[in-house]
Each structure stands twice: as C-alpha cells, then as structure tokens.
Design a protein around this motif. Structure first.
Motif, PDB file in Angstrom:
ATOM      1  N   GLY A 220       0.748  -0.841   0.157  1.00 48.84           N
ATOM      2  CA  GLY A 220      -0.037  -0.199  -0.048  1.00 48.84           C
ATOM      3  C   GLY A 220       0.160   1.193  -0.291  1.00 48.84           C
ATOM      4  N   ALA A 221       2.029   0.990  -0.300  1.00 52.47           N
ATOM      5  CA  ALA A 221       2.992   1.979   0.276  1.00 52.47           C
ATOM      6  C   ALA A 221       3.078   2.740  -0.980  1.00 52.47           C
ATOM      7  CB  ALA A 221       4.209   2.015   0.641  1.00 52.47           C
ATOM      8  N   ARG A 222       2.983   4.199  -1.279  1.00 54.96           N
ATOM      9  CA  ARG A 222       3.907   5.395  -2.238  1.00 54.96           C
ATOM     10  C   ARG A 222       4.832   4.973  -2.142  1.00 54.96           C
ATOM     11  NH1 ARG A 222      -1.566   9.434  -3.294  1.00 54.96           N
ATOM     12  NH2 ARG A 222      -3.017   7.584  -2.653  1.00 54.96           N
ATOM     13  N   ASN A 223       5.423   5.814  -3.884  1.00 49.77           N
ATOM     14  CA  ASN A 223       6.768   6.105  -3.233  1.00 49.77           C
ATOM     15  C   ASN A 223       7.276   7.358  -3.323  1.00 49.77           C
ATOM     16  OD1 ASN A 223      10.014   4.933  -4.989  1.00 49.77           O
ATOM     17  ND2 ASN A 223       9.754   5.646  -2.607  1.00 49.77           N
ATOM     18  N   VAL A 224       6.989   8.758  -2.610  1.00 44.20           N
ATOM     19  CA  VAL A 224       8.095   9.488  -3.147  1.00 44.20           C
ATOM     20  C   VAL A 224       9.527  10.150  -2.694  1.00 44.20           C
ATOM     21  CG1 VAL A 224       7.091  12.592  -2.862  1.00 44.20           C
ATOM     22  CG2 VAL A 224       5.779  10.250  -3.141  1.00 44.20           C
ATOM     23  N   VAL A 225      10.160  10.685  -3.197  1.00 44.39           N
ATOM     24  CA  VAL A 225      11.714  10.542  -2.730  1.00 44.39           C
ATOM     25  C   VAL A 225      11.620  11.355  -2.207  1.00 44.39           C
ATOM     26  CG1 VAL A 225      14.255  10.156  -3.209  1.00 44.39           C
ATOM     27  CG2 VAL A 225      12.002   8.260  -5.288  1.00 44.39           C
ATOM     28  N   SER A 226      12.042  11.704  -0.789  1.00 41.89           N
ATOM     29  CA  SER A 226      12.589  12.880   0.289  1.00 41.89           C
ATOM     30  C   SER A 226      13.735  13.696  -0.584  1.00 41.89           C
ATOM     31  CB  SER A 226      12.296  13.130   1.123  1.00 41.89           C
ATOM     32  OG  SER A 226      13.115  12.113   1.721  1.00 41.89           O
ATOM     33  N   LEU A 227      14.333  13.243  -0.794  1.00 36.62           N
ATOM     34  CA  LEU A 227      15.589  13.564  -1.703  1.00 36.62           C
ATOM     35  C   LEU A 227      15.475  14.297  -3.562  1.00 36.62           C
ATOM     36  CD1 LEU A 227      18.466  11.517  -0.876  1.00 36.62           C
ATOM     37  CD2 LEU A 227      18.073  13.969  -0.398  1.00 36.62           C
ATOM     38  N   ASP A 228      14.756  14.162  -3.747  1.00 34.06           N
ATOM     39  CA  ASP A 228      14.335  15.021  -5.375  1.00 34.06           C
ATOM     40  C   ASP A 228      13.204  15.992  -4.943  1.00 34.06           C
ATOM     41  OD1 ASP A 228      15.110  12.432  -6.134  1.00 34.06           O
ATOM     42  OD2 ASP A 228      12.847  11.694  -6.340  1.00 34.06           O
ATOM     43  N   ALA A 229      13.436  16.532  -3.571  1.00 31.05           N
ATOM     44  CA  ALA A 229      13.323  17.894  -3.047  1.00 31.05           C
ATOM     45  C   ALA A 229      14.041  18.515  -2.603  1.00 31.05           C
ATOM     46  CB  ALA A 229      11.558  17.900  -2.382  1.00 31.05           C
ATOM     47  N   THR A 230      15.115  18.426  -3.113  1.00 30.37           N
ATOM     48  CA  THR A 230      16.715  18.672  -3.252  1.00 30.37           C
ATOM     49  C   THR A 230      17.679  18.643  -3.920  1.00 30.37           C
ATOM     50  OG1 THR A 230      17.797  17.021  -1.975  1.00 30.37           O
ATOM     51  CG2 THR A 230      16.506  18.223  -0.563  1.00 30.37           C
ATOM     52  N   ASP A 231      18.392  19.903  -4.205  1.00 29.43           N
ATOM     53  CA  ASP A 231      19.613  20.091  -4.951  1.00 29.43           C
ATOM     54  C   ASP A 231      20.473  18.947  -4.534  1.00 29.43           C
ATOM     55  OD1 ASP A 231      20.351  21.398  -8.039  1.00 29.43           O
ATOM     56  OD2 ASP A 231      22.207  21.688  -6.112  1.00 29.43           O
ATOM     57  N   ALA A 232      21.332  18.446  -5.519  1.00 28.89           N
ATOM     58  CA  ALA A 232      22.312  17.582  -5.069  1.00 28.89           C
ATOM     59  C   ALA A 232      23.700  18.432  -5.238  1.00 28.89           C
ATOM     60  CB  ALA A 232      22.459  16.098  -6.586  1.00 28.89           C
ATOM     61  N   GLN A 233      23.413  19.004  -6.035  1.00 27.55           N
ATOM     62  CA  GLN A 233      25.257  19.693  -5.818  1.00 27.55           C
ATOM     63  C   GLN A 233      24.880  21.026  -4.675  1.00 27.55           C
ATOM     64  OE1 GLN A 233      25.389  21.613 -10.074  1.00 27.55           O
ATOM     65  NE2 GLN A 233      26.842  20.183 -10.082  1.00 27.55           N
ATOM     66  N   SER A 234      24.065  21.851  -4.978  1.00 28.48           N
ATOM     67  CA  SER A 234      24.088  23.379  -3.479  1.00 28.48           C
ATOM     68  C   SER A 234      23.826  22.256  -2.680  1.00 28.48           C
ATOM     69  CB  SER A 234      23.356  23.664  -4.126  1.00 28.48           C
ATOM     70  OG  SER A 234      22.103  23.714  -4.550  1.00 28.48           O
ATOM     71  N   GLN A 235      22.651  21.121  -2.529  1.00 29.19           N
ATOM     72  CA  GLN A 235      22.360  20.867  -0.342  1.00 29.19           C
ATOM     73  C   GLN A 235      21.119  21.534  -0.652  1.00 29.19           C
ATOM     74  OE1 GLN A 235      25.449  18.571   1.353  1.00 29.19           O
ATOM     75  NE2 GLN A 235      25.682  17.721  -0.013  1.00 29.19           N
ATOM     76  N   LYS A 236      20.866  21.741  -1.153  1.00 25.27           N
ATOM     77  CA  LYS A 236      19.090  22.885  -0.572  1.00 25.27           C
ATOM     78  C   LYS A 236      18.279  22.261  -1.552  1.00 25.27           C
ATOM     79  CE  LYS A 236      22.064  27.772  -0.781  1.00 25.27           C
ATOM     80  NZ  LYS A 236      22.325  28.550  -0.536  1.00 25.27           N
ATOM     81  N   TRP A 237      17.189  23.261  -0.369  1.00 23.37           N
ATOM     82  CA  TRP A 237      15.705  22.603  -0.911  1.00 23.37           C
ATOM     83  C   TRP A 237      15.810  23.425  -2.350  1.00 23.37           C
ATOM     84  CZ3 TRP A 237      11.554  22.019   3.030  1.00 23.37           C
ATOM     85  CH2 TRP A 237      11.077  21.566   3.708  1.00 23.37           C
ATOM     86  N   LEU A 238      15.030  22.691  -2.748  1.00 17.69           N
ATOM     87  CA  LEU A 238      14.236  23.554  -4.143  1.00 17.69           C
ATOM     88  C   LEU A 238      13.278  24.205  -4.034  1.00 17.69           C
ATOM     89  CD1 LEU A 238      13.964  20.612  -6.545  1.00 17.69           C
ATOM     90  CD2 LEU A 238      16.172  21.893  -6.372  1.00 17.69           C
TER      91      LEU A 238
END
Length: 312
Positions: A220-238
């Motif tokens: 029943g779990a849906r997959n939403v990757v929380s790290l996808d709401a951040t920028d890999a290079q700057s490490q900041k939130w989008l």
C-alpha cells in the motif's frame, strides 16, 4: 460571447505570468536560513550550532562550522537499547543529550549536515516531538556546502558548558507504530490514510537491497523520494513550487505516514509536507527496519503499491 481587446489580453497574460513567477519564487520555510544569516549571529551568546554529518569523523578531519557541537546521528538520535536501530529515544535520554550539547530552554539552535537536510531533519523532528520552542530552531540550507562557499571551517573541538533544557513528554499523535500501519493500510485499506515510502525508487521496488534483509516495500505504500525535493550539488531545498509538485498526488485531507530505512529520509519527507501545509503527518517509528526485520509481515516487490496477492 465575451470579446477582449488586445490591451486587455496582454494585461491578463501579464498578470498570469506574474502569478506563475510568484509561485516559482514562493518564499522558503522560515526555518531555513543561509550562511549570511548565520554569520551575522555567530557571536550571540545563546546560539548553539549542531552538526550532524553522514561521516561523523569529518567533524575533526575536514572541519566544522566555528563553535559547532558534534552530533552523532545514530548514537545521539535513536534509542540505543531498542532491538531495532533508530526508534525514537526516550525524553530523558534526549534531554540529557541536549544538555550535554549546552542547550537551554532559550537557546537558538542552528542545525546543519552535509546530506541535503536529511540528517538535520531528524534532529528537527525530535525537537518538535519533545516540545522545544521551534521558533528558536533553524536549519542551515545547504549545510557545509553553503557555509564553505565564503567561510572557513574549524578543527577546534567544542566542549560546551552543560545546558539546562527541560523537554515535554513526546507528542504521540506525531507517530505511527507498525501495528497502526498494518491495521489501517494493509488490513483495512483506510482511504483516509496515505503511507509514503521516502526511499530511492530501486529500494522501494526491491531491485536493490541495501541496509535490509529483504527488498521491497510495505503493501500500500506510495513512493515519493524526499531527496528529489533537494538539489544534489548545492544541497539546498528546491523552490516550494517544486516541492509541492513532488507531492501533488498526496491529498492534504488525509493522514500521511512517512517511513524509510532508519528515520532520516522519512523525517525530511515529514518536514517537507509540514512546510507545504499538510496538517496530519506522522512518522513511522521503526520504519522499514522494523517491518523488514520481523520477517513475517507482508512485503511487496515491484513499482506498484500492491501486488497480485493484494489485488482482490
């Protein structure tokens, strides 16, 4: 039929464009701060800076923000006596840890990591859970990357004077246990509950088994990757419009339960949802580690929330 003159159409288009730009530039949550904000407050006597690194030894070998106290993410942020790693610590244990870090009731806390807010979010969640004054808590957006762009790191180990903070009993309404998840999501399929798996897609599907005995996810779990709401290079939130787009299929009137392997990605998801205005967001205490290690609770392989066994 309504007719618009060219000037009116251009005005409507301009207003729509400004509205879209405003959404894209929506103000970040007030708990996120940048290096300039922190640099201007470094000399404040009530400031406590807490570093949670993925590789904790880098506090000494690479360096840390001036005055930062080291937080060890496993030992300091979990229940060390539990059979399952990273269940929440007791109030007494976490209060003692905060006092060791020099935290008082009126301290201003700045949390940072080197992992796109994933580790700092766990510490932030614990402070909310135990009733700390969250108006006094900030997260350095971008962490060590943000600070190091224009400032130096220190290798001087910090030993603060013990603090006197007093925490409140934990807010149990912020948590879900495995029994809640099994009852409401697996057994009853409560339409008012959404279970979110915040791990990478390959771990959710079971294609990659890491930090686990089994691959896959809770039925029943849906997959939403929380790290996808951040920028890999700057490490900041989008931007918040982009964060909202990630969770666009999650209804705001549902009870949301987040989980991951060990309670870091899932607290980032919890924090993102709360920043978006979701009201009833809960953290699965024990998460995949507890569910997986039981070896008897049902597990689904693949990209869909349910498999054939649960399709009837």
């Amino acid at each position: 039929m309504i007719r618009f003159h060219g000037t009116t159409l251009r005005l409507i288009f301009l207003l729509c464009l400004l509205g879209l730009c405003g959404m894209a530039r929506a103000a970040p949550p007030d708990f996120l701060v940048d290096a300039a904000w922190l640099e201007a407050r470094l000399k404040q006597p009530k400031l406590v800076i807490l570093e949670v690194r993925y590789f904790p030894h880098r506090y000494d070998t690479v360096g840390h923000l001036p005055g930062a106290v080291q937080v060890q993410r496993f030992k300091d942020l979990g229940d060390n006596d539990s059979a399952v790693l990273m269940r929440l610590p007791s109030r007494a244990a976490f209060q003692a840890t905060l006092r060791r870090w020099g935290v008082d009731n009126d301290s201003t806390l700045v949390l940072y990591d080197d992992s796109r807010s994933v580790l700092a979010s766990r510490l932030y969640f614990l402070l909310v859970y135990f009733g700390y004054d969250m108006a006094r808590v900030k997260i350095l957006d971008g962490g060590t990357i943000e600070w190091s762009a224009f400032n130096e790191l220190s290798k001087e180990r910090v030993s603060p004077k013990p603090g006197k903070v007093t925490l409140q009993p934990g807010k149990r309404e912020m948590l879900a246990e495995w029994t809640d998840v099994h009852d409401r999501v697996v057994a009853r399929r409560d339409p008012k509950v959404v279970l979110l798996d915040a791990r990478p897609r390959e771990m959710y599907s079971g294609k990659i088994i890491r930090h686990s005995v089994q691959g896959g996810h809770i039925p029943g779990a849906r997959n939403v990757v929380s790290l996808d709401a951040t920028d890999a290079q700057s490490q900041k939130w989008l931007g918040m419009a982009e964060v909202a787009a990630l969770y666009k299929d999650v209804p705001k009137d549902a009870t949301i339960i987040t989980y991951c392997h060990d309670g870091f990605r899932s607290t980032l998801a919890w924090l993102q949802l709360r920043a978006l205005g979701y009201r009833d967001v809960r953290f699965f205490n024990g998460g995949w580690s507890q569910w997986d290690h039981s070896l008897t609770l049902p597990v689904v392989q693949g990209d869909a929330p349910f498999d054939a066994d649960f399709s009837l």
